[in-house]
Design a protein around this motif. Structure first.
Motif, PDB file in Angstrom:
ATOM      1  N   SER A  49      -7.515   3.595  -9.185  1.00  0.00           N
ATOM      2  CA  SER A  49      -8.131   3.430 -10.508  1.00  0.00           C
ATOM      3  C   SER A  49      -9.181   2.321 -10.485  1.00  0.00           C
ATOM      4  O   SER A  49     -10.279   2.472 -11.029  1.00  0.00           O
ATOM      5  CB  SER A  49      -7.047   3.118 -11.534  1.00  0.00           C
ATOM      6  OG  SER A  49      -7.614   2.800 -12.780  1.00  0.00           O
ATOM      7  N   ALA A  50      -8.858   1.205  -9.845  1.00  0.00           N
ATOM      8  CA  ALA A  50      -9.797   0.087  -9.770  1.00  0.00           C
ATOM      9  C   ALA A  50     -11.047   0.470  -8.981  1.00  0.00           C
ATOM     10  O   ALA A  50     -12.169   0.129  -9.370  1.00  0.00           O
ATOM     11  CB  ALA A  50      -9.124  -1.131  -9.139  1.00  0.00           C
ATOM     12  N   ILE A  51     -10.864   1.197  -7.900  1.00  0.00           N
ATOM     13  CA  ILE A  51     -12.006   1.641  -7.093  1.00  0.00           C
ATOM     14  C   ILE A  51     -12.895   2.579  -7.902  1.00  0.00           C
ATOM     15  O   ILE A  51     -14.124   2.459  -7.886  1.00  0.00           O
ATOM     16  CB  ILE A  51     -11.521   2.311  -5.783  1.00  0.00           C
ATOM     17  CG1 ILE A  51     -10.903   1.263  -4.861  1.00  0.00           C
ATOM     18  CG2 ILE A  51     -12.671   3.052  -5.084  1.00  0.00           C
ATOM     19  CD1 ILE A  51     -10.174   1.844  -3.652  1.00  0.00           C
ATOM     20  N   GLU A  52     -12.273   3.494  -8.633  1.00  0.00           N
ATOM     21  CA  GLU A  52     -13.036   4.440  -9.451  1.00  0.00           C
ATOM     22  C   GLU A  52     -13.825   3.707 -10.535  1.00  0.00           C
ATOM     23  O   GLU A  52     -14.980   4.019 -10.793  1.00  0.00           O
ATOM     24  CB  GLU A  52     -12.088   5.467 -10.081  1.00  0.00           C
ATOM     25  CG  GLU A  52     -12.790   6.655 -10.670  1.00  0.00           C
ATOM     26  CD  GLU A  52     -13.614   7.439  -9.663  1.00  0.00           C
ATOM     27  OE1 GLU A  52     -14.710   7.915 -10.043  1.00  0.00           O
ATOM     28  OE2 GLU A  52     -13.191   7.575  -8.496  1.00  0.00           O
ATOM     29  N   LEU A 110       0.810  -1.213   0.000  1.00  0.00           N
ATOM     30  CA  LEU A 110       0.000   0.000   0.000  1.00  0.00           C
ATOM     31  C   LEU A 110       0.842   1.261   0.000  1.00  0.00           C
ATOM     32  O   LEU A 110       0.368   2.328  -0.384  1.00  0.00           O
ATOM     33  CB  LEU A 110      -0.961  -0.002   1.191  1.00  0.00           C
ATOM     34  CG  LEU A 110      -2.052  -1.065   1.141  1.00  0.00           C
ATOM     35  CD1 LEU A 110      -2.880  -1.035   2.417  1.00  0.00           C
ATOM     36  CD2 LEU A 110      -2.944  -0.889  -0.081  1.00  0.00           C
ATOM     37  N   SER A 111       2.102   1.156   0.420  1.00  0.00           N
ATOM     38  CA  SER A 111       2.957   2.343   0.461  1.00  0.00           C
ATOM     39  C   SER A 111       3.564   2.666  -0.898  1.00  0.00           C
ATOM     40  O   SER A 111       4.093   3.742  -1.098  1.00  0.00           O
ATOM     41  CB  SER A 111       4.068   2.165   1.496  1.00  0.00           C
ATOM     42  OG  SER A 111       4.968   1.151   1.083  1.00  0.00           O
ATOM     43  N   LEU A 130      -1.957   4.083  -7.012  1.00  0.00           N
ATOM     44  CA  LEU A 130      -2.650   4.578  -8.208  1.00  0.00           C
ATOM     45  C   LEU A 130      -3.489   3.475  -8.852  1.00  0.00           C
ATOM     46  O   LEU A 130      -4.618   3.732  -9.297  1.00  0.00           O
ATOM     47  CB  LEU A 130      -1.645   5.142  -9.208  1.00  0.00           C
ATOM     48  CG  LEU A 130      -0.913   6.404  -8.766  1.00  0.00           C
ATOM     49  CD1 LEU A 130       0.183   6.760  -9.761  1.00  0.00           C
ATOM     50  CD2 LEU A 130      -1.885   7.555  -8.587  1.00  0.00           C
ATOM     51  N   ARG A 131      -2.950   2.246  -8.901  1.00  0.00           N
ATOM     52  CA  ARG A 131      -3.705   1.132  -9.467  1.00  0.00           C
ATOM     53  C   ARG A 131      -4.951   0.839  -8.641  1.00  0.00           C
ATOM     54  O   ARG A 131      -6.036   0.591  -9.187  1.00  0.00           O
ATOM     55  CB  ARG A 131      -2.824  -0.113  -9.551  1.00  0.00           C
ATOM     56  CG  ARG A 131      -1.745  -0.015 -10.617  1.00  0.00           C
ATOM     57  CD  ARG A 131      -0.802  -1.180 -10.605  1.00  0.00           C
ATOM     58  NE  ARG A 131      -1.523  -2.433 -10.787  1.00  0.00           N
ATOM     59  CZ  ARG A 131      -1.053  -3.601 -10.379  1.00  0.00           C
ATOM     60  NH1 ARG A 131       0.109  -3.687  -9.770  1.00  0.00           N
ATOM     61  NH2 ARG A 131      -1.750  -4.694 -10.573  1.00  0.00           N
ATOM     62  N   LEU A 132      -4.825   0.874  -7.321  1.00  0.00           N
ATOM     63  CA  LEU A 132      -5.963   0.625  -6.442  1.00  0.00           C
ATOM     64  C   LEU A 132      -7.014   1.722  -6.594  1.00  0.00           C
ATOM     65  O   LEU A 132      -8.204   1.442  -6.709  1.00  0.00           O
ATOM     66  CB  LEU A 132      -5.501   0.519  -4.987  1.00  0.00           C
ATOM     67  CG  LEU A 132      -6.563   0.218  -3.947  1.00  0.00           C
ATOM     68  CD1 LEU A 132      -7.285  -1.086  -4.255  1.00  0.00           C
ATOM     69  CD2 LEU A 132      -5.951   0.166  -2.565  1.00  0.00           C
TER      70      LEU A 132
END
Length: 84
Positions: free
Chosen positions: A66-69, A55-56, A62-64
């Motif tokens: 983007s996936a959430i969005e 997570l750091s 950014l990938r996380l």
């Protein structure tokens, strides 16, 4: 998660540590007002550190994000399109 006092922990330390390691339980040893100790298995600690490391990373963040969005916008993922 279990909570105990220093006195109780001291009386039965082996049993408490066995529970932590064998059952992956987290133990909180209460040391008074707003003070305590957390005991966890080495495997649990290593897992937390690995997650923290992942997570750091700015790239992973950014990938996380983007996936959430995409999920918020109703985009679903096809496992065949996901890169390995």
């Amino acid at each position: 998660m279990q909570i105990t006092t220093v006195s109780d922990f001291r009386k039965d330390i082996k049993t408490y540590l066995d529970r932590v390691t064998k059952n992956f339980e987290t133990l909180i040893i209460n040391r008074g007002k707003d003070s305590g100790i957390v005991v966890m298995s080495l495997q649990e600690y290593n897992s937390l550190m690995a997650t923290n490391h992942e997570l750091s990373s700015r790239k992973n963040e950014l990938r996380l994000d983007s996936a959430i969005e995409k999920l918020k916008n109703g985009v679903t993922f096809n496992k065949d399109l996901i890169e390995n």
